[in-house]
Each structure stands twice: as C-alpha cells, then as structure tokens.
Design a protein around this motif. Sequence first.
Motif, PDB file in Angstrom:
ATOM      1  N   MET A   1       0.838  -1.188   0.000  1.00  0.00           N
ATOM      2  CA  MET A   1       0.000   0.000   0.000  1.00  0.00           C
ATOM      3  C   MET A   1       0.879   1.246   0.000  1.00  0.00           C
ATOM      4  O   MET A   1       1.966   1.252   0.571  1.00  0.00           O
ATOM      5  N   LYS A   2       0.394   2.303  -0.609  1.00  0.00           N
ATOM      6  CA  LYS A   2       1.143   3.551  -0.658  1.00  0.00           C
ATOM      7  C   LYS A   2       1.106   4.235   0.700  1.00  0.00           C
ATOM      8  O   LYS A   2       0.083   4.230   1.392  1.00  0.00           O
ATOM      9  N   LYS A   3       2.216   4.855   1.064  1.00  0.00           N
ATOM     10  CA  LYS A   3       2.280   5.588   2.317  1.00  0.00           C
ATOM     11  C   LYS A   3       1.678   6.978   2.135  1.00  0.00           C
ATOM     12  O   LYS A   3       1.756   7.555   1.044  1.00  0.00           O
ATOM     13  N   ASP A   4       1.087   7.501   3.193  1.00  0.00           N
ATOM     14  CA  ASP A   4       0.532   8.861   3.227  1.00  0.00           C
ATOM     15  C   ASP A   4      -0.505   9.116   2.134  1.00  0.00           C
ATOM     16  O   ASP A   4      -0.605  10.220   1.621  1.00  0.00           O
ATOM     17  N   LEU A   5      -1.262   8.096   1.779  1.00  0.00           N
ATOM     18  CA  LEU A   5      -2.290   8.244   0.757  1.00  0.00           C
ATOM     19  C   LEU A   5      -3.565   8.846   1.350  1.00  0.00           C
ATOM     20  O   LEU A   5      -4.190   9.713   0.753  1.00  0.00           O
ATOM     21  N   HIS A   6      -3.935   8.413   2.534  1.00  0.00           N
ATOM     22  CA  HIS A   6      -5.153   8.889   3.174  1.00  0.00           C
ATOM     23  C   HIS A   6      -4.830   9.999   4.173  1.00  0.00           C
ATOM     24  O   HIS A   6      -3.769  10.002   4.792  1.00  0.00           O
ATOM     25  N   PRO A   7      -5.750  10.947   4.340  1.00  0.00           N
ATOM     26  CA  PRO A   7      -5.498  12.022   5.301  1.00  0.00           C
ATOM     27  C   PRO A   7      -5.423  11.495   6.730  1.00  0.00           C
ATOM     28  O   PRO A   7      -6.100  10.531   7.088  1.00  0.00           O
TER      29      PRO A   7
END
Length: 82
Positions: free
Chosen positions: A1-7
């Motif tokens: 999963m991508k890091k810092d994708l969601h607030p």
Amino acid sequence: MKKDLHPSSYRFVVFKDMSNDYAFLTKSCVDTKETIKWEDGNEYPLYKLEISHTSHPFYTGKMKLVDTAGRIDKFKTRYAKK
C-alpha cells in the motif's frame, strides 16, 4: 500500500443542515472555519449542509410539484411572434 495516501487529520465534526437545523456528530477530515458547542459540552468544528436526509424530498416523501405546463405557456407567450 502507498504511504501517506489517506489524510491523517480525522476528528469529530458537527454537520448541520441549515434548512431545518438538524445536526449530527461524526468523524471527518473536512476543513472548517466555524465551531459549535455540542450536546456533550465540548466544542467541535462545524460544517454547514444545504440538504441532508431530514430535508431531502426523496427521504421525506414531500416532493416538489413543478408546474411545467405553466412554464411552457409563459415561454410561448414571451417568445411568440407578434
């Protein structure tokens, strides 16, 4: 999963329907400038809504009757050739 994708700024926010003063408290990351004192005595950010499930015609069963025949007659009289 991508890091810092969601607030990461989720917090409790009061959403208030301005048409009938219905309000509810939920978690959100929406940006707000106003605050309101909630029923529990705490102050939360306020986000104003134009319509919610308590005022939407689909949920309330109070549909607006649109007078289309009247609008068509007005259009014809306004743009009728003289």
